[in-house]
Design an enzyme around this catalytic site. Structure first.
Site, short mmCIF file in Angstrom:
data_model
loop_
_atom_site.label_atom_id
_atom_site.label_comp_id
_atom_site.label_asym_id
_atom_site.label_seq_id
_atom_site.Cartn_x
_atom_site.Cartn_y
_atom_site.Cartn_z
N SER A 192 0.83 -1.19 0.00
CA SER A 192 0.00 0.00 0.00
C SER A 192 0.88 1.26 0.00
O SER A 192 1.57 1.52 -0.96
CB SER A 192 -0.95 -0.04 1.20
OG SER A 192 -1.96 0.93 1.09
N HIS A 194 -7.78 -5.57 0.18
CA HIS A 194 -6.61 -4.83 0.67
C HIS A 194 -6.06 -5.42 1.97
O HIS A 194 -4.86 -5.72 2.07
CB HIS A 194 -7.00 -3.37 0.88
CG HIS A 194 -5.83 -2.43 0.86
ND1 HIS A 194 -5.21 -2.03 -0.30
CD2 HIS A 194 -5.17 -1.79 1.86
CE1 HIS A 194 -4.22 -1.19 -0.02
NE2 HIS A 194 -4.18 -1.03 1.29
#
Length: 424
Positions: free
Chosen positions: A182, A387
């Protein structure tokens, strides 16, 4: 609507962070255990490593701009029974996370355990502003607002290079392999765009759900959170709020208190995580939720949260937008300039999921298409992969680790008696 109201209440409690102060003292651990907190949620990186039989070290890194960072190292995995591979591997966490996020899902799923078990010399940094890296040579984060005058751009320009240089010097290696999740993936691209001298220090960059532009972010709750910080940045500064969502603060303490209960963790806390990202039934164990809430959110600057708020409304991967007047002073242009992705010549592998609501497939595909040396743009086979699965899923060994192993294998060698002869 209810979730947004709930989040607004939690964010308003953020104003009390300066009163609450730093993370509670360690002597409160026993009391929390009595109250039903998971032990792992109360342990730090080295304690978690020791608990599960992994040899670890703690290191201190000082950046060019005098931030003092904490970096951990697992020198040998518990299940590593062969020679240590070379070069070292750097594993970088994401936004509002810390090195602990790589251990929260336990030794059978956490990437810090799994990669060290593959006999890699693993280094796990912490960027400025999280609870491991809230020190500075001159500035006091509790008193000096200048400490918090940073975003992901400073992390990319100072923190990652300092960590790389420290590892190379300490291990006497000439290169590393980089794995970034990320924010840790986006800052890797920023660094290589702005500091091309680091191209020669990296063999391969493995980017897990890299955060660059966030134009197509599908999480409404995440958008609301980032929009809040972007819209209120001047107001927050006026009332002396510079730190966002620290570990040990009101928001994190409430989350940890509620989610320590197994039933609440499995229902309310799981539902809240799915509101932030997406729903993936069975991926994250309930015990992992109980543990991660002791370490997340880990804190960052308000400015950094505002930067990602700007990324929601940009169609480019660009620098911080200070407004027309200051942009002209800072950059010489009215608009913030984009990062030069064509300059990132390091070999890159991109790994992401189709069900990621934070760094959406559309944005990840966009950045991949603009990089000149992408070895593979890989979608996880599981169509529900999202995610949070990167750090917290129990299925890491099935869906993510094999691809990481493949490229670490290609860009690594065993460090044995023949190494220096064949690879001087």
């Amino acid at each position: 609507m209810v979730s947004k109201v709930f989040l607004s209440i939690l964010l308003s409690l953020n104003f009390l962070e300066t009163i609450v102060g730093e993370t509670r003292a360690l002597n409160e651990r026993e009391l929390k255990l009595v109250k039903g907190y998971s032990l792992d949620s109360l342990l730090n990186f080295t304690e978690l490593a020791t608990e599960y039989g992994y040899a670890s070290e703690q290191h201190t890194v000082t950046t060019e701009d005098d931030y003092i960072l904490t970096m951990f190292r697992i020198t040998r995995g518990k299940n590593c029974h062969g020679p240590i591979r070379k070069p070292p591997v750097l594993l970088m966490h994401g936004l509002l996370m810390s090195s602990d996020s790589w251990m929260d899902s336990g030794p059978k799923a956490g990437l810090a355990y799994l990669i060290s078990d593959l006999c890699y010399d693993l280094w796990v940094p912490n960027v400025r502003g999280n609870y491991y890296s809230k020190k500075h040579v001159k500035l006091d984060p509790a008193k000096d607002y200048e400490f918090w005058d940073f975003s992901a751009i400073e992390i990319a320009y100072y923190d990652i290079p300092a960590s790389i240089d420290y590892i190379l010097k300490h291990t006497m290696s000439d290169k590393i392999n980089y794995i970034g999740f990320s924010q840790g993936g986006g800052t890797f691209l920023m660094m290589n765009s702005e500091r091309p001298e680091y191209h020669d220090k990296i063999r391969v960059g493995i980017l897990l759900e890299p955060a660059t532009r966030l134009t197509y972010t599908r999480s409404q709750l995440f958008r609301f959170l980032l929009d809040y910080y972007q819209a209120n940045l001047p107001y927050l500064y006026q009332i002396g709020i510079y730190e966002a969502l620290p570990q040990g603060g009101i928001v994190q303490e409430i989350a940890a208190f509620l989610c320590k209960n197994y039933v609440i963790a499995d229902t309310v806390c799981r539902y809240f995580l799915s509101l932030i990202d997406s729903f993936h039934p069975g991926s994250i164990k309930t015990e992992t939720i109980r543990v991660l809430m002791g370490h997340f959110p880990a804190g960052t600057s308000v400015k950094n949260m505002a930067y990602y708020g700007q990324a929601l409304n940009a169609d480019m991967f660009q620098k911080f937008d200070y407004g027309r007047s200051r942009n002209l002073q800072m950059y010489g242009t009215a608009q913030p300039p984009p990062f030069n992705l064509s300059a990132v010549t390091v070999p890159v592998v991109v790994i992401h999921g189709r069900n990621d609501f934070l760094t959406s497939p559309a944005d990840v595909d966009w950045v991949s298409s603009n990089l000149p040396n992408v070895l593979e743009n890989y979608y996880v086979v599981d169509p529900l992969s999202n995610h949070f699965d990167v750090t917290y899923s129990q299925f890491t060994t099935r869906f993510i680790l094999p691809k990481i192993m493949e490229y670490l294998e290609k860009f690594s060698q065993y460090r044995d008696i023949y190494w220096d002869f064949y690879f001087p």
